[in-house]
Design a protein around this motif. Structure first.
Motif, PDB file in Angstrom:
ATOM      1  N   TYR A  69       0.837  -1.227   0.053  1.00  0.00           N
ATOM      2  CA  TYR A  69       0.124  -0.038   0.037  1.00  0.00           C
ATOM      3  C   TYR A  69       0.983   1.266  -0.090  1.00  0.00           C
ATOM      4  O   TYR A  69       1.960   1.108   0.268  1.00  0.00           O
ATOM      5  CB  TYR A  69      -0.977  -0.063   1.356  1.00  0.00           C
ATOM      6  CG  TYR A  69      -0.346   0.312   2.486  1.00  0.00           C
ATOM      7  CD1 TYR A  69       0.186  -0.654   3.254  1.00  0.00           C
ATOM      8  CD2 TYR A  69      -0.163   1.693   2.653  1.00  0.00           C
ATOM      9  CE1 TYR A  69       0.974  -0.318   4.371  1.00  0.00           C
ATOM     10  CE2 TYR A  69       0.638   1.838   4.077  1.00  0.00           C
ATOM     11  CZ  TYR A  69       1.092   0.829   4.892  1.00  0.00           C
ATOM     12  OH  TYR A  69       1.605   1.329   6.001  1.00  0.00           O
ATOM     13  N   CYS A  76      -2.401   4.045  -4.670  1.00  0.00           N
ATOM     14  CA  CYS A  76      -2.041   2.812  -3.902  1.00  0.00           C
ATOM     15  C   CYS A  76      -2.418   1.758  -4.485  1.00  0.00           C
ATOM     16  O   CYS A  76      -3.456   1.271  -4.996  1.00  0.00           O
ATOM     17  CB  CYS A  76      -3.017   2.873  -2.660  1.00  0.00           C
ATOM     18  SG  CYS A  76      -2.980   1.585  -1.552  1.00  0.00           S
ATOM     19  N   ALA A  78      -2.211  -1.234  -3.618  1.00  0.00           N
ATOM     20  CA  ALA A  78      -2.930  -2.307  -2.922  1.00  0.00           C
ATOM     21  C   ALA A  78      -4.552  -1.893  -3.200  1.00  0.00           C
ATOM     22  O   ALA A  78      -5.241  -2.994  -3.274  1.00  0.00           O
ATOM     23  CB  ALA A  78      -2.979  -2.451  -1.205  1.00  0.00           C
ATOM     24  N   CYS A  79      -5.023  -0.594  -3.110  1.00  0.00           N
ATOM     25  CA  CYS A  79      -6.245  -0.267  -3.554  1.00  0.00           C
ATOM     26  C   CYS A  79      -6.823  -0.867  -4.757  1.00  0.00           C
ATOM     27  O   CYS A  79      -7.776  -1.131  -5.064  1.00  0.00           O
ATOM     28  CB  CYS A  79      -6.421   1.234  -3.248  1.00  0.00           C
ATOM     29  SG  CYS A  79      -6.644   1.823  -1.707  1.00  0.00           S
ATOM     30  N   CYS A  87      -7.981  -0.903  -0.163  1.00  0.00           N
ATOM     31  CA  CYS A  87      -7.394  -1.827   0.447  1.00  0.00           C
ATOM     32  C   CYS A  87      -7.653  -1.880   2.034  1.00  0.00           C
ATOM     33  O   CYS A  87      -8.188  -1.047   2.276  1.00  0.00           O
ATOM     34  CB  CYS A  87      -5.906  -1.813   0.256  1.00  0.00           C
ATOM     35  SG  CYS A  87      -5.090  -0.458   1.053  1.00  0.00           S
ATOM     36  N   HIS A  90      -6.520   1.355   3.880  1.00  0.00           N
ATOM     37  CA  HIS A  90      -7.166   2.443   3.450  1.00  0.00           C
ATOM     38  C   HIS A  90      -8.692   2.355   4.217  1.00  0.00           C
ATOM     39  O   HIS A  90      -9.274   3.079   4.434  1.00  0.00           O
ATOM     40  CB  HIS A  90      -7.400   2.915   1.981  1.00  0.00           C
ATOM     41  CG  HIS A  90      -5.994   3.559   1.665  1.00  0.00           C
ATOM     42  ND1 HIS A  90      -5.128   3.136   0.900  1.00  0.00           N
ATOM     43  CD2 HIS A  90      -5.725   4.798   2.169  1.00  0.00           C
ATOM     44  CE1 HIS A  90      -3.953   4.042   0.834  1.00  0.00           C
ATOM     45  NE2 HIS A  90      -4.557   4.936   1.544  1.00  0.00           N
TER      46      HIS A  90
HETATM   47 ZN   LIG Z   1      -5.101   1.416  -0.273  1.00  0.00          ZN
END
Ligand SMILES: [Zn+2]
Length: 148
Positions: A69, A76, A78-79, A87, A90
């Protein structure tokens, strides 16, 4: 990708592991290679691995995130990996802001002239009092302070 498609999820997870966590991918491959011949029964408790594919997760389904992230949600990775946009990092940040924001809204309902500093001090006082086992007294004191 549907959350209940274990084959596609495994393919996606493997691809992301190879890209972002090659050491874990290598360790996983070595473990799989060393499985005994009767692994479905010994590891999964099923005679055939296909029987385990239909089993639901043991709890709420949380997708495994592999990509790292970044604090900026617009940038991001990971998002980008998360199917529902945020993610885990977040989601936690968002939940924290909502909890703080709700405390501020509640405080403004009681006293529209309250400052953010006052609310944060009261929250901190309440947290300290809870840790000392004195929360009920602190709530009474803070409520009296608010009604003055
Ligand atoms: Zn994220």
């Amino acid at each position: 990708m549907t959350p209940h498609d274990p084959v596609r999820t495994a393919d996606d997870l493997w691809r992301r592991l190879l890209e972002h966590q090659p050491a874990i991918a290598a360790a996983l491959a070595m473990q799989v290679r060393d499985l005994p011949e009767d692994w479905p029964l010994r590891v999964l408790g099923y005679g055939r691995p296909e029987a385990a594919l239909a089993q639901p997760p043991s709890g709420p389904e949380h997708r495994v995130e592999v990509e790292p992230y970044r604090t900026d949600p617009e940038d991001c990775p990971a998002c980008g990996e998360a199917p529902d946009y945020f993610c885990r990092y977040h989601k936690g940040v968002s939940a924290g802001y909502q909890m703080l924001g709700q405390s501020l809204l509640d405080a403004v309902k009681l006293d529209r002239d309250v400052t953010v500093r006052t609310v944060l001090r009261r929250l901190s006082d309440a947290e300290d009092a809870a840790e000392r086992g004195e929360l009920a007294d602190a709530v009474d004191r803070l409520t009296e302070e608010t009604q003055r």
